[in-house]
Write a protein that holds these residues in place. Structure first.
Motif, PDB file in Angstrom:
ATOM      1  N   CYS A 280       0.847  -1.189   0.000  1.00  0.00           N
ATOM      2  CA  CYS A 280       0.000   0.000   0.000  1.00  0.00           C
ATOM      3  C   CYS A 280       0.886   1.244   0.000  1.00  0.00           C
ATOM      4  N   ALA A 281       0.785   2.031  -1.063  1.00  0.00           N
ATOM      5  CA  ALA A 281       1.604   3.236  -1.212  1.00  0.00           C
ATOM      6  C   ALA A 281       0.789   4.484  -0.881  1.00  0.00           C
ATOM      7  N   GLY A 282       1.507   5.533  -0.463  1.00  0.00           N
ATOM      8  CA  GLY A 282       0.887   6.821  -0.220  1.00  0.00           C
ATOM      9  C   GLY A 282       0.395   7.043   1.193  1.00  0.00           C
ATOM     10  N   ILE A 283       0.646   6.106   2.096  1.00  0.00           N
ATOM     11  CA  ILE A 283       0.152   6.250   3.471  1.00  0.00           C
ATOM     12  C   ILE A 283       1.268   6.216   4.511  1.00  0.00           C
TER      13      ILE A 283
ATOM     14  N   ALA B 140       7.167   9.317   7.196  1.00  0.00           N
ATOM     15  CA  ALA B 140       8.584   9.463   6.837  1.00  0.00           C
ATOM     16  C   ALA B 140       9.446   8.503   7.649  1.00  0.00           C
ATOM     17  N   GLY B 141      10.333   7.795   6.956  1.00  0.00           N
ATOM     18  CA  GLY B 141      11.246   6.866   7.614  1.00  0.00           C
ATOM     19  C   GLY B 141      10.646   5.537   8.001  1.00  0.00           C
ATOM     20  N   GLN B 142       9.404   5.263   7.613  1.00  0.00           N
ATOM     21  CA  GLN B 142       8.744   4.017   8.010  1.00  0.00           C
ATOM     22  C   GLN B 142       8.389   3.107   6.841  1.00  0.00           C
ATOM     23  N   ASN B 143       8.874   3.420   5.635  1.00  0.00           N
ATOM     24  CA  ASN B 143       8.550   2.581   4.478  1.00  0.00           C
ATOM     25  C   ASN B 143       9.193   1.210   4.606  1.00  0.00           C
ATOM     26  N   ASP B 144       8.543   0.209   4.014  1.00  0.00           N
ATOM     27  CA  ASP B 144       9.061  -1.155   4.089  1.00  0.00           C
ATOM     28  C   ASP B 144      10.308  -1.320   3.230  1.00  0.00           C
TER      29      ASP B 144
ATOM     30  N   THR C 164      13.942   4.840   4.314  1.00  0.00           N
ATOM     31  CA  THR C 164      14.715   5.879   3.614  1.00  0.00           C
ATOM     32  C   THR C 164      13.880   7.049   3.106  1.00  0.00           C
ATOM     33  N   ILE C 165      12.566   6.959   3.173  1.00  0.00           N
ATOM     34  CA  ILE C 165      11.718   8.034   2.663  1.00  0.00           C
ATOM     35  C   ILE C 165      11.756   9.215   3.636  1.00  0.00           C
ATOM     36  N   LYS C 166      11.889  10.425   3.084  1.00  0.00           N
ATOM     37  CA  LYS C 166      12.081  11.622   3.898  1.00  0.00           C
ATOM     38  C   LYS C 166      10.788  12.377   4.216  1.00  0.00           C
TER      39      LYS C 166
ATOM     40  N   ALA D 170       4.103   9.337  -2.432  1.00  0.00           N
ATOM     41  CA  ALA D 170       3.281   8.539  -3.345  1.00  0.00           C
ATOM     42  C   ALA D 170       3.915   7.200  -3.710  1.00  0.00           C
ATOM     43  N   GLU D 171       5.250   7.082  -3.647  1.00  0.00           N
ATOM     44  CA  GLU D 171       5.929   5.832  -3.993  1.00  0.00           C
ATOM     45  C   GLU D 171       6.192   4.937  -2.790  1.00  0.00           C
ATOM     46  N   ALA D 172       6.298   5.518  -1.616  1.00  0.00           N
ATOM     47  CA  ALA D 172       6.641   4.739  -0.427  1.00  0.00           C
ATOM     48  C   ALA D 172       5.493   3.808  -0.057  1.00  0.00           C
ATOM     49  N   TRP D 173       5.833   2.573   0.315  1.00  0.00           N
ATOM     50  CA  TRP D 173       4.794   1.592   0.614  1.00  0.00           C
ATOM     51  C   TRP D 173       5.103   0.816   1.876  1.00  0.00           C
ATOM     52  N   ILE D 174       4.044   0.246   2.439  1.00  0.00           N
ATOM     53  CA  ILE D 174       4.144  -0.709   3.540  1.00  0.00           C
ATOM     54  C   ILE D 174       3.222  -1.874   3.210  1.00  0.00           C
ATOM     55  N   THR D 175       3.472  -2.996   3.825  1.00  0.00           N
ATOM     56  CA  THR D 175       2.639  -4.170   3.623  1.00  0.00           C
ATOM     57  C   THR D 175       1.478  -4.125   4.613  1.00  0.00           C
ATOM     58  N   VAL D 176       0.282  -4.298   4.106  1.00  0.00           N
ATOM     59  CA  VAL D 176      -0.928  -4.300   4.931  1.00  0.00           C
ATOM     60  C   VAL D 176      -1.765  -5.525   4.572  1.00  0.00           C
ATOM     61  N   PRO D 177      -2.688  -5.940   5.441  1.00  0.00           N
ATOM     62  CA  PRO D 177      -3.579  -7.046   5.089  1.00  0.00           C
ATOM     63  C   PRO D 177      -4.400  -6.709   3.850  1.00  0.00           C
ATOM     64  N   LYS D 178      -4.617  -7.693   2.987  1.00  0.00           N
ATOM     65  CA  LYS D 178      -5.378  -7.475   1.749  1.00  0.00           C
ATOM     66  C   LYS D 178      -6.731  -6.845   2.041  1.00  0.00           C
ATOM     67  N   GLY D 179      -7.088  -5.859   1.206  1.00  0.00           N
ATOM     68  CA  GLY D 179      -8.363  -5.177   1.346  1.00  0.00           C
ATOM     69  C   GLY D 179      -8.309  -3.955   2.243  1.00  0.00           C
ATOM     70  N   THR D 180      -7.221  -3.787   2.988  1.00  0.00           N
ATOM     71  CA  THR D 180      -7.092  -2.666   3.912  1.00  0.00           C
ATOM     72  C   THR D 180      -6.715  -1.384   3.192  1.00  0.00           C
ATOM     73  N   CYS D 181      -5.859  -1.471   2.208  1.00  0.00           N
ATOM     74  CA  CYS D 181      -5.326  -0.287   1.541  1.00  0.00           C
ATOM     75  C   CYS D 181      -6.431   0.584   0.948  1.00  0.00           C
ATOM     76  N   ALA D 182      -7.412  -0.029   0.326  1.00  0.00           N
ATOM     77  CA  ALA D 182      -8.499   0.717  -0.306  1.00  0.00           C
ATOM     78  C   ALA D 182      -9.342   1.476   0.711  1.00  0.00           C
TER      79      ALA D 182
END
Length: 102
Positions: A37-40, A43-47, A58-60, A65-77
């Protein structure tokens, strides 16, 4: 019970609960029931992996918009600004990994 013993018991119970929740999260990730899931991201917490950085944390800026983290399916939307991503640069190693395979 003495206040000290109560505090120790509560601390131990908290550690056990934390361990169980970590194990549950690992099991969920192992099943493949997750999505990037990108855009949420704060700073400094991207996977890991964007064109701006090749590694986790590394995100400042917040909500890049490019930085992402892994979330349970269906959560990102369900998250304002969240966007499921599968761009090739959004993998471990980021843009550097894409260049090596090209």
């Amino acid at each position: 019970m003495q206040p000290t013993k109560t505090m120790i018991h509560n601390a131990l119970a908290g550690l056990v609960a934390l361990g169980l929740s970590s194990a549950a999260a690992s099991a969920l990730a192992a099943k493949g029931d997750t999505e990037k899931c990108a855009g949420i991201v704060k700073a400094g917490q991207n996977d890991c992996g964007t064109s701006k950085g090749a590694c986790a944390g590394t995100i400042k800026t917040d909500r890049d918009a490019e930085a992402w983290i892994t979330v349970p399916k269906g959560t990102c939307a369900k998250i304002a600004g969240g966007k499921v991503t599968d761009k090739p640069e959004n993998q471990h190693g980021g843009a550097a990994a894409v260049k090596k395979t090209s």
